[in-house]
Scaffold this active site. Structure first.
Site, mmCIF file in Angstrom:
data_model
loop_
_atom_site.group_PDB
_atom_site.id
_atom_site.type_symbol
_atom_site.label_atom_id
_atom_site.label_comp_id
_atom_site.label_asym_id
_atom_site.label_seq_id
_atom_site.Cartn_x
_atom_site.Cartn_y
_atom_site.Cartn_z
ATOM 1 N N ARG A 1 0.849 -1.196 0.000
ATOM 2 C CA ARG A 1 0.000 0.000 0.000
ATOM 3 C C ARG A 1 0.879 1.238 0.000
ATOM 4 N NH1 ARG A 1 0.122 2.823 4.860
ATOM 5 N NH2 ARG A 1 0.284 1.627 6.799
ATOM 6 N N ASN B 1 2.081 4.868 1.392
ATOM 7 C CA ASN B 1 2.224 5.427 2.739
ATOM 8 C C ASN B 1 2.380 6.937 2.597
ATOM 9 O OD1 ASN B 1 2.237 4.910 5.527
ATOM 10 N ND2 ASN B 1 4.457 5.095 5.597
ATOM 11 N N ASP C 1 9.816 8.087 11.486
ATOM 12 C CA ASP C 1 8.583 7.991 10.683
ATOM 13 C C ASP C 1 8.480 9.250 9.810
ATOM 14 O OD1 ASP C 1 5.958 7.653 9.777
ATOM 15 O OD2 ASP C 1 5.324 6.651 11.594
HETATM 16 O O1 LIG Z 1 2.970 5.482 10.210
HETATM 17 C C1 LIG Z 1 3.381 5.151 9.095
HETATM 18 O O2 LIG Z 1 4.073 5.829 8.387
HETATM 19 C C2 LIG Z 1 3.030 3.835 8.524
HETATM 20 O O3 LIG Z 1 1.733 3.709 8.283
HETATM 21 C C3 LIG Z 1 3.723 2.725 9.153
HETATM 22 O O4 LIG Z 1 4.998 3.141 9.546
HETATM 23 C C4 LIG Z 1 3.044 2.072 10.312
HETATM 24 O O5 LIG Z 1 2.837 2.967 11.350
HETATM 25 C C5 LIG Z 1 3.881 0.916 10.775
HETATM 26 O O6 LIG Z 1 4.074 0.104 9.687
HETATM 27 C C6 LIG Z 1 3.317 0.171 11.923
HETATM 28 O O7 LIG Z 1 4.168 -0.853 12.255
HETATM 29 ZN ZN LIG Z 2 4.619 7.732 8.352
#
Ligand SMILES: O=C(O)[C@H](O)[C@@H](O)[C@H](O)[C@H](O)CO
Ligand SMILES: [Zn+2]
Length: 330
Positions: free
Chosen positions: A131, A133, A236
């Site tokens: 998917r 992100n 992240d």
């Molecule tokens: O937050 C994000 O960018 C993504 O959706 C992932 O990083 C998920 O949080 C992760 O895969 C959970 O394990």
């Molecule tokens: Zn993220």
């Protein structure tokens, strides 16, 4: 930060008065809890924050002046980013599963009024459980968005199955990086001609030379390594301030890191009352408020207590953000 020197200029001896005002950010919960809050984007023209709840499948709007939060549900898969389309009221580009779509939403109703699928990526055997992100527009309004491999259970990811793309035509994308595991944070520094990027499981923040007119990246260099600093969790989303410092959300690390990508220094850490910190964007009238999204994903059967999943507003960081660019449809 006030540093004040008082000098007695007539002699070599000097008296020095130094006032150091320690930075003390305050954190406030401003929205209800999402499942996986992500992709905060400050829209200057409407002075509001847009963000998504990826697994809640909603696009969200938060208006600070009235403290109102509205959201619309979208069917068809996880909703992974939402970015207003430049110059077109109520129009947004979103990530929807493996699709990039344009939606029409008035920001008030619980449903969108229209959706058009523009592109579907990775529609081939072996990649159909991927998917999209994170997605963001670069300073010229070009959409960058990447994918991640299947994660049937949180933390159990199929690695190196994703790709980082740009949208180069209304219905076509171009590949930039293959073998990405979880495509995440994106930020640009036009002056230095750099793009910053995060593939979360690598636990690093990477820098690329960036050709803005062509939309091309080259020359990868790691500018920050969380493991070297003994920081728990994974990087992240991220954003950039006017001084070129990066504000990196740490998923499973309860924090935002302020780092200088040119010296690899960790400048500041802001701790949050939630473990899964997912992304950040500067907003507010002077772009001095840092909006931070979070998640409440169940990991190893463990629920994340309140306020996990909320959007936090951080004031008093002493920094100012660069504008979030809206997307220009090619
Ligand atoms: O937050 C994000 O960018 C993504 O959706 C992932 O990083 C998920 O949080 C992760 O895969 C959970 O394990
Ligand atoms: Zn993220």
């Amino acid at each position: 930060m006030g540093i004040m020197y008082r000098l007695r200029s007539t002699t070599i001896k000097r008296t020095c008065v130094i006032t150091i005002t320690k930075m003390s950010p305050t954190i406030e919960v401003v929205t209800e809890r999402a499942t996986l809050g992500e992709g905060p984007h400050w829209d200057v023209s409407s002075q509001c924050l847009y963000y998504v709840d990826i697994f809640g499948q909603t696009i969200n709007k938060y208006v600070p002046s009235t403290k109102t939060h509205t959201k619309a549900r979208i069917e068809g898969g996880p909703v992974t980013f939402v970015i207003p389309v430049e110059g077109q009221q109520n129009s947004f580009l979103i990530g929807l599963g493996r699709k990039i779509a344009e939606v029409i939403w008035d920001g008030l109703s619980e449903t969108i009024s229209d959706i058009e699928i523009l592109v579907e990526v990775e529609d081939e055997i072996g990649l159909r459980n991927n998917r999209l992100n994170d997605g963001k527009a670069d300073p010229s309004g070009r959409l960058w968005a990447g994918t991640m491999g299947p994660e049937p259970e949180i933390g159990k990811l199929e690695h190196e199955k994703g790709t980082l793309y740009t949208l180069i035509g209304r219905h076509s994308v171009k590949e930039h990086l293959k073998k990405v595991s979880i495509s995440n944070g994106l930020a640009w520094n036009v002056k230095l001609k750099k793009m910053y990027y995060i593939d979360s499981p690598l636990k690093t923040v990477d820098q690329y030379d960036y050709n803005l007119s062509k939309g091309e990246i080259s020359n990868k260099k790691v500018v920050f390594d969380l493991e070297k600093h003994n920081i728990p969790g994974v990087p992240d989303g991220m954003t950039i301030d006017t001084e070129g410092n990066l504000w990196v959300a740490v998923f499973n690390g309860s924090r935002i890191l302020k780092i200088n990508p040119n010296t690899s220094e960790l400048l500041t850490t802001i701790n949050f009352p939630a473990k899964q910190i997912t992304a950040a964007a500067f907003g507010g009238p002077n772009l001095e408020d840092l909006y931070v999204t979070s998640a409440q994903l169940v990991v190893d059967g463990q629920k994340q207590p309140e306020p996990a999943g909320a959007v936090f507003k951080v004031t008093g960081t002493g920094s100012k953000g660069l504008l979030c660019t809206n997307v220009k449809l090619p």
